[in-house]
Enzyme design. Structure first.
Site, PDB file in Angstrom:
ATOM      1  CG  ASP A 186      -2.090  -0.764   1.220  1.00 17.91           C
ATOM      2  OD1 ASP A 186      -2.630  -0.896   0.117  1.00 17.91           O
ATOM      3  OD2 ASP A 186      -2.535  -1.263   2.269  1.00 17.91           O
TER       4      ASP A 186
HETATM    5  O1  IFM Z   1      -1.286  -5.424   1.613  1.00 16.30           O
HETATM    6  C1  IFM Z   1      -1.526  -4.454   2.607  1.00 16.30           C
HETATM    7  C2  IFM Z   1      -2.827  -4.759   3.255  1.00 16.30           C
HETATM    8  O2  IFM Z   1      -3.868  -4.710   2.317  1.00 16.30           O
HETATM    9  C3  IFM Z   1      -3.139  -3.813   4.398  1.00 16.30           C
HETATM   10  N1  IFM Z   1      -2.033  -3.774   5.318  1.00 16.30           N
HETATM   11  C4  IFM Z   1      -0.752  -3.471   4.742  1.00 16.30           C
HETATM   12  C5  IFM Z   1      -0.410  -4.439   3.605  1.00 16.30           C
HETATM   13  C6  IFM Z   1       0.933  -4.063   2.983  1.00 16.30           C
HETATM   14  O3  IFM Z   1       0.958  -2.735   2.581  1.00 16.30           O
END
Ligand code: IFM
Length: 821
Positions: free
Chosen positions: A492
């Site tokens: 993200d």
């Molecule tokens: O992949 C994401 C997830 O959707 C939400 N928490 C952080 C992860 C890595 O950025």
């Protein structure tokens, strides 16, 4: 420092010291009704949606010593006054003779001894019900008679959880509590925000006569709230004032005068905190005033977990592995499937965050054997927020099914995430392989539209949804022919501008293509299978020709062609996901696959887990995005982001390196931290999301426990790739990749209505290779055990160098198929 121990026979972790470094939590109930209970009895409960229908007021940011959501006081008459203390330690913090919090499967049992009174409280949500039951037993351990009062207390939240914290006039003006006293002396307190009066009431009640009650926090704490939760002044009065709050901070406190307890005598009280329609509340409350119903409900909770865990029972020579893979890991998978990343002490269930599309798609894959119907129900919801163009909304609110785009913004970034839709392809495929429920593919599910009401939305079969997901990625590639990143992919926090490309999405796409090829082959849809084979071959070529950096794969290309995750970069030179997923997708082969994984080992591994990337970015850089808001070593910026570790384990098994896969498994096993929690600080019975990496001064500190994709993927890595029992369309494939030291292992696997008793022997002490498989006394060709129409079946597997190679997973099949293209 040690705070407790594992009791595998009871499937519990027992906390014996309440002063844990942070609150250690457990989950009761489900998203339908339930929430978090911490190890000192505090609770955060909601029904259906933690943002839109919250019941208790739990503020994680308050110090651990504070009352949060729920608690309980005992008081003993002493002279003219009362000795007041909490059997949960918090908030009175008295010295104790014994304190145990038994973290169980769907229940919390707190056993304590304070001031000669033993208290045992089991906290759980009866399966399928909308109440939290607290089953309280108090025993007089003193040599003399005591006069004991028991006062359980709940503090309510406004149902709109964010408003609770953003408006301190409107919220308290709406909060109301009514009281009803029944002929048998029991009291029912109904709490509601005024606008919910006719729709839903929270209620709090017990099964024994109540002396008096309080519903206004100000009166309970006393002295204009200069009285404290540690010493509520009203408890010094003989009775509470029976006030029915018409505004303010509402609570529910029931004062039970149990009278005299002889030495050794026990008395039992059951409280309920629930929610129902106003007309139903009084009736609903009756059920668990009956102790037989309470006992039966607790038994049925145990039966649910017996059944859930019985689907896959593994016995290896490694006790810590067995404990995690049979109890705590599948349990955590169930929790993440329920709560996605919505409600924990770290992800607070507020604001715009709901059930995550990519997160839940991955969670589904961890529970397929245990609760396939729940998994299918969740996939239906996920598919209903997929857009007609094949991409997906990033998250949705479970009560309203309204979806949103997550954090994505229009300031030069794309508004969609490049990966979400590819996860559901894997989830549906895994579901079909587990259950054989191919009818699901024909179910019609609407595509999402914000503008159109449900009945006007375009519909497509589940299979059509999958094809559109593939088409979206196919249609959205960039300058190198790699899929566009969009606002972000799985990570993200890397938010690149414009038409940046993502190597991880290319690999996710490759993996999704493998799944679609297998599915099309199974359905006999040859043209589609051939098309997907060609797509796989094409993307494989692009990844190998444009993304190899010499010793590893790059992770992204910026719009101007600058690589990220390359030797050319001074920060963020290497990212784990570009390596693990290149192997997992079947794109990286042979020496290149091994070299990529060696680079992970050499540059990213620590004894606390594999770092997501290295070196960390040291300073905010808006062109890279969220990753640069963390200091080096934290979270996505070079932290040990645990979710990515099982992907490396899986990749190691695919190249046949069982010892290393197992080393990676062990080094993140939270149970291994139990004997010295040290900096780790979080619960040893579930995976946290992140651990600070070795670039950070607090290397080893874990945070964000419970809700993490680590859970589903570590479970998959352990069961499907290390132990290597993999559901396929045609049966159960047996393809272990284990530590060479293991003599073998046993598995009882329930699969499509039949029970397989699998015994694997490893006389040559190798990691990988199946020499023979004998099913019910008959040798089978290859290593796929067929689907049976029920019954029990013995499966004897001999590992050996002379493999009968019936296929080592899809990777090889795709490689063979694409080699010709
Ligand atoms: O992949 C994401 C997830 O959707 C939400 N928490 C952080 C992860 C890595 O950025």
């Amino acid at each position: 420092m040690k705070y407790g121990y594992f009791d595998d026979d009871k499937r519990e972790y027992v906390i014996t010291n309440p002063k844990t470094p942070v609150k250690w939590t457990n989950y009761v109930g489900t998203l339908a009704f339930g929430g978090i209970v911490d190890h000192t009895g505090g609770s955060l409960i909601c029904k259906g949606d933690p943002a839109l229908n919250r019941i208790t007021k739990y503020m994680p940011q308050l110090p651990s010593s504070q009352f949060k959501g729920e608690g309980m006081y005992l008081r003993i008459k002493e002279g003219d006054g009362y000795k007041i203390f909490s059997p949960f330690f918090v908030p009175t913090l008295d010295a104790y003779d014994k304190y145990e919090c038994h973290v169980g499967l769907g229940y919390q049992r707190i056993v304590s001894e304070f001031h000669g009174i033993r208290t045992e409280v089991a906290i759980f949500v009866p399966p399928g019900e909308h109440v939290v039951v607290r089953d309280i037993n108090v025993t007089n351990l003193r040599k003399e008679v005591v006069e004991l009062d028991v006062i359980p207390v709940v503090e309510f939240s406004h149902f709109d959880a964010l408003k609770q914290y953003t408006n301190a006039d409107w919220v308290p003006q709406t909060m109301t509590v009514d009281a009803e006293r029944n002929a048998d002396g029991t009291v029912l307190l109904r709490q509601y925000a005024f606008m919910k009066k006719q729709y839903e009431n929270n209620f709090f009640t017990s099964n024994v006569p109540v002396d008096s009650f309080q519903t206004d926090r100000k009166e309970f704490l006393g002295d204009n709230e200069y009285g404290t939760w540690a010493n509520p002044l009203e408890l010094q009065n003989e009775s509470l004032s029976n006030s029915e709050a018409r505004r303010g901070d509402t609570i529910a406190a029931l004062l039970h005068k149990l009278g005299e307890l002889a030495p050794g005598e026990t008395k039992r009280i059951v409280t309920q905190l629930g929610q129902d329609e106003p007309g139903m509340v009084a009736e609903t409350a009756k059920k668990f005033r009956c102790l037989e119903n309470v006992d039966a409900a607790f038994r049925s909770l145990g039966q649910f977990w017996d059944e859930y865990l019985s689907k896959n029972w593994i016995e290896t020579p490694d006790a810590a592995f067995n404990s995690m893979v049979n109890i705590h890991n599948p349990r955590q998978c169930h929790t993440t499937m329920n709560w996605s990343r919505y409600l924990s002490l770290y992800q607070l269930g507020l604001g715009a965050r709901g059930i995550g599309f990519r997160d839940s798609s991955q969670d589904v894959m961890g529970v397929l054997a245990g609760v396939p119907d729940d998994a299918r129900a969740l996939m239906r919801k996920l598919l209903s927020v997929q857009l007609p163009n094949g991409s997906a909304m990033h998250q949705f609110f479970p009560l309203t099914m309204e979806a949103n785009e997550g954090d994505s913004r229009e300031d030069g970034h794309k508004q969609w995430y490049g990966d979400d839709h590819l996860w559901i392809v894997q989830a549906v495929s895994a579901y079909l392989k587990e259950t054989g429920d191919y009818g699901f593919l024909k179910e019609e599910i609407p595509f999402y539209s914000k503008a159109l009401p449900l009945e006007k939305r375009e519909k497509g079969t589940v299979l059509e949804h999958l094809h559109r997901a593939m088409e979206f990625t196919q249609a959205n590639t960039g300058a190198h022919g790699l899929p566009l990143l969009g606002f972000a992919d799985w990570n993200d926090c890397v938010n690149l501008l414009g038409a940046a490309e993502s190597v991880m999405i290319a690999n996710l796409y490759g993996r999704a293509l493998q799944e679609m090829i297998e599915l099309m082959d199974h359905l006999g849809a040859q043209p589609a299978a051939e098309k997907y084979r060609a797509d796989h071959a094409r993307m494989k070529k692009v990844v190998n020709e444009t993304c190899w950096d010499g010793e590893w794969f790059v992770r992204y290309y910026e719009e101007d062609g600058t690589p990220i995750g390359s030797k050319q970069n001074s920060e963020g030179q290497i990212y784990a996901n570009a390596q693990s997923w290149s192997v997992f997708s079947g794109f990286a082969e042979g020496d290149r696959a091994e070299q990529a994984l060696e680079s992970v080992h050499g540059k990213l591994n620590t004894d606390r887990g594999i770092k997501l990337s290295w070196p960390g970015y040291n300073g905010f850089d808006p062109t890279k995005g969220g990753i640069t808001t963390y200091p080096p070593g934290a979270k996505e910026n070079g932290g040990i982001f645990l979710h990515t570790n099982p992907w490396v384990m899986i990749a190691e098994t695919l190249v046949g390196n069982g010892d290393r896969a197992f080393q990676y498994y062990n080094q993140i096993n939270p149970a291994a931290r139990n004997d010295d929690i040290g900096r780790f600080e979080c619960e040893p019975y579930c995976y946290p999301q992140n651990i600070l990496g070795d670039e950070h001064p607090q290397f080893g500190l874990a945070r964000n426990s419970w809700l993490s994709g680590t859970s589903s993927w570590t479970y998959q890595a352990a069961t499907k790739f290390i132990v290597g029992i993999m559901p396929t369309h045609g049966g159960l494939e047996i393809n272990p990749c284990i530590p060479k030291a293991w003599d073998g292992f046993k598995v009882v696997r329930k699969f499509r209505g039949a029970t397989y008793r699998i015994e694997v022997e490893n006389p040559e002490h190798i990691s990988k290779g199946v020499a023979s498989v004998v099913v019910d006394g008959e040798p089978v060709e290859g290593n796929v055990v067929p689907v049976f129409d029920g019954g029990e079946h013995s499966v004897e597997v001999l590992m050996g160098r002379e493999s009968n190679d019936a296929g080592f997973g899809m990777k090889n099949k795709v490689q063979e198929a694409t080699a010709a293209l």
